[in-house]
Write a protein that holds these residues in place. Sequence first.
Motif, PDB file in Angstrom:
ATOM      1  N   TYR A  43       0.808  -1.213   0.000  1.00  0.00           N
ATOM      2  CA  TYR A  43       0.000   0.000   0.000  1.00  0.00           C
ATOM      3  C   TYR A  43       0.845   1.267   0.000  1.00  0.00           C
ATOM      4  O   TYR A  43       1.984   1.276   0.462  1.00  0.00           O
ATOM      5  N   ASN A  44       0.248   2.330  -0.579  1.00  0.00           N
ATOM      6  CA  ASN A  44       0.836   3.671  -0.601  1.00  0.00           C
ATOM      7  C   ASN A  44       2.226   3.715  -1.218  1.00  0.00           C
ATOM      8  O   ASN A  44       3.116   4.413  -0.746  1.00  0.00           O
ATOM      9  N   ASN A  63      -4.170   1.987  -2.167  1.00  0.00           N
ATOM     10  CA  ASN A  63      -3.608   3.353  -2.149  1.00  0.00           C
ATOM     11  C   ASN A  63      -2.320   3.506  -2.953  1.00  0.00           C
ATOM     12  O   ASN A  63      -1.487   4.362  -2.643  1.00  0.00           O
ATOM     13  N   ASN A  67      -8.877   1.562  -3.888  1.00  0.00           N
ATOM     14  CA  ASN A  67      -8.403   2.940  -3.740  1.00  0.00           C
ATOM     15  C   ASN A  67      -7.022   3.176  -4.341  1.00  0.00           C
ATOM     16  O   ASN A  67      -6.196   3.901  -3.777  1.00  0.00           O
ATOM     17  N   CYS A  76      -5.570  12.422  -5.869  1.00  0.00           N
ATOM     18  CA  CYS A  76      -5.158  11.427  -4.869  1.00  0.00           C
ATOM     19  C   CYS A  76      -5.343  11.915  -3.435  1.00  0.00           C
ATOM     20  O   CYS A  76      -5.275  11.114  -2.497  1.00  0.00           O
ATOM     21  N   GLY A 129      -7.735   7.929  -0.446  1.00  0.00           N
ATOM     22  CA  GLY A 129      -7.238   6.609  -0.089  1.00  0.00           C
ATOM     23  C   GLY A 129      -8.074   5.915   0.958  1.00  0.00           C
ATOM     24  O   GLY A 129      -9.065   6.443   1.472  1.00  0.00           O
ATOM     25  N   ILE A 132      -3.508   8.864  -1.613  1.00  0.00           N
ATOM     26  CA  ILE A 132      -2.994   7.755  -2.415  1.00  0.00           C
ATOM     27  C   ILE A 132      -1.549   8.063  -2.805  1.00  0.00           C
ATOM     28  O   ILE A 132      -1.219   9.188  -3.180  1.00  0.00           O
TER      29      ILE A 132
END
Length: 607
Positions: A473-474, A500, A524, A574, A578, A601
């Motif tokens: 993620y991210n 994300n 997301n 973004c 997220g 995100i």
Amino acid sequence: MKNSILKITLLFLGSISLLSCSKSDSDNPSPSALSAPINLSATAISSSEINLSWVHNSKNTTGFKVERKTGSESYAQIATTNKGETAYSDTGLNASTSYNYRVRAYNTDGDSGYSNDSSAETSAVVSENGKAYYIDATNGNDTANGTSEATAWKTLSKVNGTTFGPGDKILFKSGEVWNGQLLLSGSGSNGKPIIVDYYGTGNKPILNGGGVTENDNTTVRLKNGAYWEINNLEITNTNGSTAQQGPIWGLRVIVDNGTVINHIYIRNCYIHDVNGNVAGKDTGGIYVTADGSSPAFYNDLQIQNNLVKDVGGLGIATQSPHASVKVADRYPFLNVKITGNTVGPTGRNNMIVRASDDAIVEHNRLINSSVFDKGHSIFNFNTVNCQIQYNEAYGNVGPIGLADRGGFDADYNCKDTKIQYNYSHDNNWGYAIMKRAINENVTIRYNISENDKLSIYFYGFEGDKGMTRANIYNNTHFVKAGLGVAVFRDRTPFNTNFYNNIFYFEGTNEGLWGKEPNNCTFENNAFYNITTRGTNAVTGNPLLEAPGTGGQDIDWSNYPNVLTGYKIKAGSPCIDAGKDITGNGGKDFWGNTLYNGSADIGAHERQ
């Protein structure tokens, strides 16, 4: 909320910039075309001496200016060194006093910016149970007592025949060369380590192993000794040919007597030209192992600010047969920190972290891994809670196919691996996860990848399905136009949550997915020039500040002012788009607190 304060923030920053124009040039000299030295390290050698070493790669320098201060004093220049002399010994100091240092390069055009600051505190007057021994290859004499520069020893044999004790120091003269093996014996004690270092001013002392294949096949060996610090040596081990010369190493630390070895530090060494143009995992630069049939391990192992390059096999590695995660009764290395090293090119992997719990692996630069065989730049094995963070990996390329050539790999036989806040670029792959059991709770978060050439993610063998649920993620991924990259090119992604993340392809509709994911969830994420997947997808330009400008050889001493082109602009779709994630590490790539409103995100949480 974030966009509403933008105008006020810009007015405030503009006021600050006007005020800052009056700051004295002497406080912050304008850097010339010269790059600033990096990785400055200060090490106290005695009650009156501190050794400095630093790294600098520019070829157009005349030399270096060394500055010092104590307490609230201003910095003052104390010395200069010549081109290529990246070490300095500051003598005649006061006991029990803290000194701060900084260094800058200079040439006829002016001065560079300053290095990072580094400080050290001289010890109290040396106690009776600690002696300093000096070794001078040119003017030394093994019949002398070795306890002063004037009565220095001469040979490695003299050192090898001596058992050292708490507080002792073994000091090799700068600029001198020894051929043969350095075999260290003895142990220090808590607060009184045995220190190997240099004296004088000039280049690091050089130890050439010559391709040695006896006494554990290494130029420098420490065996069954605790409380040692090995600093500022230049080490080679080759017979000069490009052929395989055996399972040889530059520097080995070994325990094979079933004990716990405390406090082993390897710092600021330059290790190069080990073996020939070969691969394999049984040869290389620095190797720390627990061997033998009786369980043994290290506590407080630090491998810091070393340069390891042009070695056959591995750059830096640890190993033990006593720490398998498959058994309950295991003896992993503890309090391991592998930080600030520059590693590569190497014949095989730049770095392997094995048999360690809660290891911190950060601020390393991993370059041109596996030039003679396959292998990811860094991976871990038989570890629990290994944290691989703030590292840069690039140049791991080779023939197209299924070969391991990623920047970062969460290998199997591991639990709770965290790959976070890293920068992967110009490798064949960015990030890898092995699907074979045991591989529990892998987390890959808040990383940046730029122009990895074939694929962003690389999974284990197609038949393996033993890993537990992984979380990715991210992360922010950028691919320039024309590369033909697929997110999952050759291996099927498995059992993973993707939340994300930004998948940014510069070329219009050039993004490819490759293999179809198996039991993966997409929520997301932001997709630009690639078809969307999953729920709550964001499309359109993510509005990154300057994508594609990451460059290479990141100076982590400038953090958080690094890779800022991958922050999101005001107005980015973004922002606040997220999915909030618990246990998220608490900060984004640049150290900003999570969250400011809802999650953003990508690797940046806009403030």
